[in-house]
Motif scaffolding. Structure first.
Motif, PDB file in Angstrom:
ATOM      1  N   THR A   9      75.321 -44.049   8.961  1.00 20.62           N
ATOM      2  CA  THR A   9      74.338 -43.047   8.543  1.00 20.62           C
ATOM      3  C   THR A   9      73.546 -43.580   7.357  1.00 20.62           C
ATOM      4  N   GLN A  47      66.473 -33.830   9.844  1.00 19.79           N
ATOM      5  CA  GLN A  47      66.837 -34.798  10.878  1.00 19.79           C
ATOM      6  C   GLN A  47      65.587 -35.524  11.341  1.00 19.79           C
ATOM      7  N   ASN A  49      63.885 -38.555  13.987  1.00 17.33           N
ATOM      8  CA  ASN A  49      64.033 -38.819  15.419  1.00 17.33           C
ATOM      9  C   ASN A  49      64.961 -40.002  15.688  1.00 17.33           C
ATOM     10  N   THR A  50      65.526 -40.577  14.619  1.00 16.19           N
ATOM     11  CA  THR A  50      66.405 -41.729  14.746  1.00 16.19           C
ATOM     12  C   THR A  50      67.852 -41.304  14.487  1.00 16.19           C
ATOM     13  N   THR A  51      68.729 -41.573  15.414  1.00 18.59           N
ATOM     14  CA  THR A  51      70.131 -41.208  15.277  1.00 18.59           C
ATOM     15  C   THR A  51      70.718 -41.821  14.005  1.00 18.59           C
ATOM     16  N   GLY A  52      71.389 -40.983  13.206  1.00 17.72           N
ATOM     17  CA  GLY A  52      72.042 -41.458  11.995  1.00 17.72           C
ATOM     18  C   GLY A  52      71.141 -41.560  10.782  1.00 17.72           C
ATOM     19  N   THR A  54      68.547 -39.527   8.247  1.00 25.03           N
ATOM     20  CA  THR A  54      68.019 -38.252   7.790  1.00 25.03           C
ATOM     21  C   THR A  54      67.102 -38.474   6.592  1.00 25.03           C
TER      22      THR A  54
END
Length: 125
Positions: A9, A47, A49-52, A54
């Motif tokens: 993250t 959030q 649009n990219t996983t992990g 923020t």
């Protein structure tokens, strides 16, 4: 091999005057959804649009223009800080703790760029 092991993250932290207005701007302009507003801590998180990844919004009366601090998730901040300090990495003061929320520590690369480690204390991640 890295000295410490980061989680998957990263929070990109911005200093802003009005977190709620900034969150609306990120929603309208970039499509980022608000995860939460922690008004008691002066913090909001969005959030991307990219996983992990923020966006964190820290509210300040006089934010520093162009100030952006990457915040790396870490499982054990105290152990990581100890290893980095032993390797002569400079930290900005003591570790900050918001009980039941987060533990953070700001540190610097050799050129003075600020970064932060953050350990989730909510028990949810």
């Amino acid at each position: 091999m890295a000295l410490i092991s980061l989680e998957n993250t990263i929070t990109i932290s911005f200093s802003v005057k009005d977190r709620h207005a900034s969150a609306d701007w990120f929603k309208t302009m970039l499509g980022f959804d608000t995860i939460y507003h922690a008004d008691e801590a002066g913090w909001s998180e969005l959030q991307t649009n990219t996983t992990g990844v923020t966006i964190g919004l820290g509210e300040h009366t006089k934010p520093a223009p162009g100030n952006c601090v990457p915040v790396f998730g870490i499982a054990d901040l105290d152990a990581a800080r100890q290893k980095l300090e032993q390797a002569k990495v400079k930290f900005d003061g003591e570790t900050d703790v918001v009980e039941g929320m987060v533990k953070t520590a700001t540190f610097y690369d050799p050129d003075g760029n600020a970064m932060m480690l953050a350990q989730d204390l909510t028990g949810g991640a």
